[in-house]
Write an enzyme that holds these catalytic residues in place. Structure first.
Site, short mmCIF file in Angstrom:
data_model
loop_
_atom_site.label_atom_id
_atom_site.label_comp_id
_atom_site.label_asym_id
_atom_site.label_seq_id
_atom_site.Cartn_x
_atom_site.Cartn_y
_atom_site.Cartn_z
N GLU A 1 -6.92 5.16 7.80
CA GLU A 1 -6.74 6.55 7.34
C GLU A 1 -7.99 7.04 6.61
O GLU A 1 -8.27 8.24 6.60
CB GLU A 1 -5.48 6.63 6.46
CG GLU A 1 -4.22 6.48 7.32
CD GLU A 1 -3.02 5.89 6.59
OE1 GLU A 1 -3.01 5.83 5.35
OE2 GLU A 1 -2.07 5.47 7.29
N LYS B 1 -0.01 4.29 -0.38
CA LYS B 1 -0.67 5.52 0.12
C LYS B 1 -0.42 6.66 -0.87
O LYS B 1 -0.36 6.41 -2.07
CB LYS B 1 -0.21 5.82 1.54
CG LYS B 1 -0.32 4.59 2.46
CD LYS B 1 -0.09 4.87 3.91
CE LYS B 1 -0.21 3.56 4.69
NZ LYS B 1 -0.12 3.73 6.13
N GLY C 1 2.39 2.63 10.83
CA GLY C 1 3.40 3.67 10.65
C GLY C 1 4.13 4.07 11.91
O GLY C 1 4.80 5.10 11.95
N GLU D 1 -5.45 -4.65 11.11
CA GLU D 1 -4.46 -3.59 11.27
C GLU D 1 -4.75 -2.80 12.55
O GLU D 1 -5.60 -1.89 12.53
CB GLU D 1 -4.52 -2.61 10.08
CG GLU D 1 -4.03 -3.17 8.78
CD GLU D 1 -3.45 -2.04 7.91
OE1 GLU D 1 -2.29 -2.16 7.52
OE2 GLU D 1 -4.16 -1.06 7.66
N ASN E 1 0.86 -1.19 0.00
CA ASN E 1 0.00 0.00 0.00
C ASN E 1 0.90 1.25 0.00
O ASN E 1 1.47 1.60 1.02
CB ASN E 1 -0.88 -0.03 1.27
CG ASN E 1 -1.72 1.23 1.42
OD1 ASN E 1 -1.85 2.03 0.49
ND2 ASN E 1 -2.28 1.42 2.61
#
Ligand code: PGA
Length: 266
Positions: A119, A31, A190, A184, A29
């Site tokens: 997110e 992003k 992160g 997740e 991913n």
């Protein structure tokens, strides 16, 4: 590679034959990172590195949607590396400025779409919208990878299962062969922090106890070449959703090599 058959697995679009139930998936991913050139370079290098690795290891590349065509343009006809998207809209079409439908993603060669990433949930995607996105993806023929996970507060108060249950309620109504789950923990994304392997294992088996043992559950949140082996070695883990560590070719290739070794031991 050119002769590898393509099969339509569970109606989820044209997929490379590696994608059976025993396949381990690494979903990259990106992003909102990268450029057209970086996407092309990465797709060429990662596809080439993946081909000789384990036949049950598959990579799905989710670049920013605007670069899907750049990735596709450099991949061979039957790539080991598949394309995925980071999000889609829940409606089929209409006056939704800036949005992308699931059918458009299929049109651009995607076999998977991430929905419900934390997110996106932070920007307003509630559980209901996430379910509707997953339904729209299934109807369009692209597999939704539905993200669930507890907040830091829930984790600290040992409310992980309750938080997961709240997110899983609507997902239980979907055909379990047509979607995958990414567990997740929000606090692991992160941050460089991960749950213990025992906690990952417990969360995955809890998700399967709610949705059915046949559901593929991937782990995501600070996965890297150093921890992928112990995570993939867990019996209830079908793969990993990888953010930061997927961005660089070298780090992705190191991760794939460790993943292939973990699969051998499974
Ligand atoms: P991370 O991101 O690997 O950088 O923690 C994972 C994700 O958000 O999908």
């Amino acid at each position: 590679m050119k002769d590898a058959p393509r099969v339509d697995v569970a109606g989820c679009g044209w997929q490379y034959s590696r994608m059976d139930a025993r396949t381990t998936w690494l979903v990259a991913n990106w992003k909102m990172n990268g450029s057209a050139a970086a996407v092309r370079d990465w797709a060429v290098a990662v596809n080439a590195a993946l081909v000789p690795l384990h036949p049950r290891l598959a990579v799905t590349f989710c670049p920013p949607a605007i670069y899907l065509e750049d990735a596709r343009s450099v991949l061979p006809e039957s790539p080991a590396l598949q394309l995925g998207a980071q999000n889609c809209h829940h409606e089929v079409k209409g006056a939704f400025t800036g949005e992308i439908s699931a059918a458009m993603l299929v049109d651009k060669g995607c076999h998977m779409v991430i929905v419900g990433h934390s997110e996106c949930r932070n920007r307003g995607d509630c559980d209901n919208i996430v379910i509707n996105k997953a339904k729209a993806a299934i109807d369009a023929g692209v597999m939704p990878l539905i993200c669930v996970g507890e907040s830091l507060a829930d984790y600290e108060q040992q409310r992980t299962f309750a938080a997961l249950d709240a997110q899983l309620v609507g997902i239980g109504g979907l055909d379990s062969s047509r979607f995958a789950i990414a567990y997740e923990p929000v606090w692991a994304i992160g941050t460089g922090r991960t749950p213990t392997v025992a906690q990952i294992s417990a969360a995955h088996s809890h998700i399967k106890s709610v949705l059915g043992t046949g559901v593929n559950v991937l782990y995501g949140g600070s996965v890297n070449a150093g921890n992928i082996h112990e995570i993939l070695a867990l019996p209830d883990v079908s793969g990993a959703l990888i953010g930061g560590a997927s961005l660089e070719i070298q780090s992705m290739c190191a991760l794939m090599q460790r993943a292939a070794r973990a699969i051998e031991g499974k």
